[in-house]
Design a protein around this motif. Sequence first.
Motif, mmCIF file in Angstrom:
data_model
loop_
_atom_site.group_PDB
_atom_site.id
_atom_site.type_symbol
_atom_site.label_atom_id
_atom_site.label_comp_id
_atom_site.label_asym_id
_atom_site.label_seq_id
_atom_site.Cartn_x
_atom_site.Cartn_y
_atom_site.Cartn_z
ATOM 1 N N THR A 164 1.330 -1.432 0.418
ATOM 2 C CA THR A 164 -0.358 0.576 -0.015
ATOM 3 C C THR A 164 0.798 1.446 -0.153
ATOM 4 N N ASN A 165 0.079 2.231 -0.522
ATOM 5 C CA ASN A 165 0.752 3.645 -0.576
ATOM 6 C C ASN A 165 1.290 3.751 0.809
ATOM 7 N N ARG A 166 0.722 4.048 2.262
ATOM 8 C CA ARG A 166 0.937 3.962 3.338
ATOM 9 C C ARG A 166 2.647 3.099 3.839
ATOM 10 N N LEU A 167 2.672 1.670 3.613
ATOM 11 C CA LEU A 167 3.474 1.145 3.713
ATOM 12 C C LEU A 167 5.141 1.186 2.832
ATOM 13 N N HIS A 168 4.120 1.847 1.876
ATOM 14 C CA HIS A 168 5.835 1.729 0.986
ATOM 15 C C HIS A 168 6.264 3.791 1.104
ATOM 16 N N ARG A 169 6.526 3.913 1.964
ATOM 17 C CA ARG A 169 6.632 5.053 2.101
ATOM 18 C C ARG A 169 7.088 5.011 2.879
ATOM 19 N N SER A 170 6.753 4.020 4.402
ATOM 20 C CA SER A 170 6.989 4.111 4.967
ATOM 21 C C SER A 170 8.754 2.891 4.915
ATOM 22 N N VAL A 171 8.237 2.467 4.798
ATOM 23 C CA VAL A 171 9.173 1.267 4.518
ATOM 24 C C VAL A 171 10.257 2.139 3.232
ATOM 25 N N LEU A 172 10.403 2.439 2.432
ATOM 26 C CA LEU A 172 11.179 3.292 1.923
ATOM 27 C C LEU A 172 12.020 4.203 2.452
ATOM 28 N N THR A 173 11.750 4.825 3.324
ATOM 29 C CA THR A 173 12.169 6.147 3.992
ATOM 30 C C THR A 173 12.744 5.429 5.456
ATOM 31 N N HIS A 174 12.311 4.111 5.754
ATOM 32 C CA HIS A 174 13.183 3.368 6.612
ATOM 33 C C HIS A 174 14.670 2.562 5.742
ATOM 34 N N GLU A 175 14.289 2.341 4.253
ATOM 35 C CA GLU A 175 15.735 1.691 4.559
ATOM 36 C C GLU A 175 16.390 2.759 4.125
ATOM 37 N N CYS A 176 16.012 3.950 3.510
ATOM 38 C CA CYS A 176 17.008 5.328 2.754
ATOM 39 C C CYS A 176 17.796 5.364 4.097
ATOM 40 N N ALA A 177 17.056 5.175 5.523
ATOM 41 C CA ALA A 177 18.128 5.503 7.383
ATOM 42 C C ALA A 177 19.209 4.616 6.593
ATOM 43 N N HIS A 178 18.754 3.756 6.878
ATOM 44 C CA HIS A 178 19.930 2.561 6.695
ATOM 45 C C HIS A 178 21.398 2.483 5.594
ATOM 46 N N ALA A 179 20.696 3.175 4.420
ATOM 47 C CA ALA A 179 21.902 3.761 3.463
ATOM 48 C C ALA A 179 22.291 4.803 3.837
ATOM 49 N N VAL A 180 21.188 6.146 4.612
ATOM 50 C CA VAL A 180 21.987 7.118 4.954
ATOM 51 C C VAL A 180 23.283 6.720 6.303
ATOM 52 N N PHE A 181 23.112 5.974 7.282
ATOM 53 C CA PHE A 181 24.190 5.553 8.116
ATOM 54 C C PHE A 181 24.668 4.336 7.761
ATOM 55 N N GLY A 182 24.763 3.524 6.377
ATOM 56 C CA GLY A 182 25.451 3.196 5.989
ATOM 57 C C GLY A 182 25.448 1.183 6.797
ATOM 58 N N ASP A 183 23.778 1.366 7.545
ATOM 59 C CA ASP A 183 23.663 0.069 8.234
ATOM 60 C C ASP A 183 23.546 -1.254 7.629
ATOM 61 N N GLU A 184 24.493 -2.003 7.920
ATOM 62 C CA GLU A 184 24.373 -3.244 7.822
ATOM 63 C C GLU A 184 23.975 -4.261 8.838
ATOM 64 N N PRO A 185 23.555 -5.383 8.616
ATOM 65 C CA PRO A 185 22.608 -6.716 8.810
ATOM 66 C C PRO A 185 24.492 -6.743 9.957
ATOM 67 N N SER A 186 24.035 -7.439 11.528
ATOM 68 C CA SER A 186 24.769 -7.665 12.587
ATOM 69 C C SER A 186 24.608 -8.946 12.944
ATOM 70 N N MET A 187 25.922 -9.685 14.112
ATOM 71 C CA MET A 187 25.669 -10.938 14.424
ATOM 72 C C MET A 187 24.656 -11.353 15.399
ATOM 73 N N PHE A 188 25.037 -9.721 16.075
ATOM 74 C CA PHE A 188 24.545 -9.022 17.451
ATOM 75 C C PHE A 188 22.954 -8.466 17.545
ATOM 76 N N GLY A 189 22.351 -9.137 17.701
ATOM 77 C CA GLY A 189 20.748 -8.573 18.187
ATOM 78 C C GLY A 189 20.951 -7.321 19.146
ATOM 79 N N PRO A 190 20.936 -6.619 19.784
ATOM 80 C CA PRO A 190 21.308 -5.456 19.914
ATOM 81 C C PRO A 190 21.538 -4.630 18.676
ATOM 82 N N LEU A 191 22.263 -5.071 18.265
ATOM 83 C CA LEU A 191 22.619 -3.737 17.455
ATOM 84 C C LEU A 191 22.163 -3.314 16.355
ATOM 85 N N ASN A 192 21.906 -4.979 15.970
ATOM 86 C CA ASN A 192 20.347 -4.640 14.726
ATOM 87 C C ASN A 192 19.330 -4.115 15.114
ATOM 88 N N ALA A 193 18.399 -4.264 16.355
ATOM 89 C CA ALA A 193 17.830 -3.303 17.115
ATOM 90 C C ALA A 193 18.247 -2.359 17.171
#
Length: 151
Positions: free
Chosen positions: A45-74
Amino acid sequence: MTPDDQIHDALDAMGVRIEYAALPADRDGEYVHQRKLIRLRHGMTNRLHRSVLTHECAHAVFGDEPSMFGPLNAKQERRADEWAAMRLIRHEDYRNSEAIHHGHAGAMAHDLGVVRSIVEAYQRILLRVGDTVYIAPKMGAGMWAHREEIA
Protein backbone atom coordinates in the motif's frame (compact mmCIF):
# COMPACT_ATOMS: atom_id res chain seq x y z
CA MET A 1 9.03 19.66 -2.11
CA THR A 2 7.26 16.77 -0.39
CA PRO A 3 8.98 14.41 2.08
CA ASP A 4 8.74 11.67 -0.56
CA ASP A 5 10.56 13.88 -3.09
CA GLN A 6 13.25 14.64 -0.50
CA ILE A 7 13.81 10.92 0.10
CA HIS A 8 14.17 10.22 -3.61
CA ASP A 9 16.57 13.18 -3.95
CA ALA A 10 18.65 11.89 -1.01
CA LEU A 11 18.83 8.42 -2.53
CA ASP A 12 19.87 9.88 -5.89
CA ALA A 13 22.57 11.99 -4.21
CA MET A 14 23.96 8.89 -2.44
CA GLY A 15 23.78 6.81 -5.62
CA VAL A 16 21.35 4.32 -4.05
CA ARG A 17 19.08 2.45 -6.47
CA ILE A 18 15.61 1.07 -5.77
CA GLU A 19 14.64 -2.38 -7.03
CA TYR A 20 11.33 -4.21 -6.64
CA ALA A 21 11.71 -7.90 -5.91
CA ALA A 22 10.04 -10.95 -4.44
CA LEU A 23 11.17 -10.81 -0.81
CA PRO A 24 10.51 -13.31 1.98
CA ALA A 25 7.06 -13.00 3.54
CA ASP A 26 8.51 -11.44 6.71
CA ARG A 27 10.29 -8.61 4.80
CA ASP A 28 8.87 -5.54 3.12
CA GLY A 29 12.26 -4.08 2.26
CA GLU A 30 15.99 -4.30 2.76
CA TYR A 31 19.10 -2.22 2.17
CA VAL A 32 22.17 -3.89 0.68
CA HIS A 33 25.07 -1.59 1.55
CA GLN A 34 27.70 -3.22 -0.69
CA ARG A 35 25.49 -2.70 -3.75
CA LYS A 36 23.94 0.64 -2.67
CA LEU A 37 20.57 -0.95 -3.30
CA ILE A 38 17.17 -0.80 -1.63
CA ARG A 39 14.98 -3.78 -2.41
CA LEU A 40 11.24 -3.41 -1.86
CA ARG A 41 8.42 -5.95 -1.96
CA HIS A 42 5.90 -5.66 -4.79
CA GLY A 43 2.32 -4.64 -4.09
CA MET A 44 2.60 -2.62 -0.89
CA THR A 45 0.00 0.00 0.00
CA ASN A 46 1.09 3.62 -0.37
CA ARG A 47 1.39 4.08 3.43
CA LEU A 48 3.53 0.97 3.77
CA HIS A 49 5.62 1.77 0.69
CA ARG A 50 6.58 5.30 1.82
CA SER A 51 7.25 4.11 5.37
CA VAL A 52 9.46 1.21 4.27
CA LEU A 53 11.30 3.25 1.63
CA THR A 54 12.11 6.02 4.11
CA HIS A 55 13.15 3.46 6.75
CA GLU A 56 15.50 1.80 4.24
CA CYS A 57 16.81 5.21 3.18
CA ALA A 58 17.85 5.74 6.82
CA HIS A 59 19.88 2.53 6.67
CA ALA A 60 21.58 3.90 3.55
CA VAL A 61 22.30 7.26 5.22
CA PHE A 62 23.91 5.54 8.22
CA GLY A 63 25.62 2.82 6.17
CA ASP A 64 23.94 0.12 8.25
CA GLU A 65 24.85 -3.50 7.62
CA PRO A 66 23.24 -6.52 9.30
CA SER A 67 25.19 -7.84 12.26
CA MET A 68 25.24 -11.13 14.11
CA PHE A 69 24.65 -9.11 17.30
CA GLY A 70 20.93 -8.76 17.98
CA PRO A 71 21.19 -5.60 20.11
CA LEU A 72 23.08 -3.80 17.32
CA ASN A 73 20.43 -4.80 14.77
CA ALA A 74 17.67 -3.64 17.12
CA LYS A 75 19.41 -0.28 17.60
CA GLN A 76 19.74 0.17 13.83
CA GLU A 77 16.05 -0.64 13.33
CA ARG A 78 14.94 1.81 16.04
CA ARG A 79 17.18 4.53 14.61
CA ALA A 80 15.86 3.92 11.07
CA ASP A 81 12.23 4.13 12.25
CA GLU A 82 12.92 7.33 14.22
CA TRP A 83 14.79 8.89 11.28
CA ALA A 84 11.88 8.01 8.99
CA ALA A 85 9.37 9.41 11.49
CA MET A 86 11.19 12.75 11.61
CA ARG A 87 10.98 13.00 7.83
CA LEU A 88 7.47 11.69 7.21
CA ILE A 89 5.53 13.29 10.07
CA ARG A 90 5.13 17.04 10.44
CA HIS A 91 4.62 18.06 14.05
CA GLU A 92 1.51 20.12 13.28
CA ASP A 93 -0.07 17.12 11.56
CA TYR A 94 0.89 14.84 14.45
CA ARG A 95 -0.58 17.25 17.00
CA ASN A 96 -3.88 17.50 15.10
CA SER A 97 -4.11 13.75 14.56
CA GLU A 98 -3.32 13.04 18.21
CA ALA A 99 -6.13 15.35 19.30
CA ILE A 100 -8.63 13.82 16.88
CA HIS A 101 -7.72 10.18 17.62
CA HIS A 102 -6.88 10.60 21.32
CA GLY A 103 -3.40 9.17 20.80
CA HIS A 104 -4.53 5.92 19.14
CA ALA A 105 -1.40 5.06 17.11
CA GLY A 106 -3.19 2.94 14.49
CA ALA A 107 -5.77 5.59 13.67
CA MET A 108 -3.10 8.29 13.67
CA ALA A 109 -0.93 6.24 11.29
CA HIS A 110 -3.79 5.99 8.81
CA ASP A 111 -4.44 9.72 9.14
CA LEU A 112 -0.73 10.61 8.72
CA GLY A 113 -0.13 8.30 5.74
CA VAL A 114 2.42 6.06 7.48
CA VAL A 115 2.43 2.72 9.29
CA ARG A 116 1.90 2.33 13.03
CA SER A 117 5.59 1.64 13.79
CA ILE A 118 6.50 5.07 12.35
CA VAL A 119 3.96 6.80 14.61
CA GLU A 120 5.29 4.84 17.59
CA ALA A 121 8.84 5.88 16.65
CA TYR A 122 7.72 9.52 16.52
CA GLN A 123 6.17 9.12 19.96
CA ARG A 124 9.48 7.75 21.28
CA ILE A 125 11.31 10.90 20.26
CA LEU A 126 8.83 13.21 21.98
CA LEU A 127 9.57 14.43 25.51
CA ARG A 128 6.87 16.19 27.46
CA VAL A 129 7.98 18.33 30.38
CA GLY A 130 5.17 20.20 32.08
CA ASP A 131 3.39 22.20 29.41
CA THR A 132 6.14 21.86 26.81
CA VAL A 133 6.77 19.16 24.20
CA TYR A 134 10.31 18.69 22.91
CA ILE A 135 11.03 16.77 19.70
CA ALA A 136 14.37 14.88 19.57
CA PRO A 137 15.74 16.38 22.80
CA LYS A 138 19.40 16.03 23.73
CA MET A 139 21.43 16.97 26.78
CA GLY A 140 22.03 20.70 27.21
CA ALA A 141 20.13 23.95 26.98
CA GLY A 142 18.57 24.62 23.60
CA MET A 143 19.33 21.13 22.28
CA TRP A 144 16.18 19.90 20.51
CA ALA A 145 14.78 19.72 17.00
CA HIS A 146 11.54 21.54 17.94
CA ARG A 147 9.87 22.84 21.12
CA GLU A 148 6.22 23.68 21.56
CA GLU A 149 4.13 24.99 24.44
CA ILE A 150 0.92 22.98 24.78
CA ALA A 151 -0.87 24.72 27.65
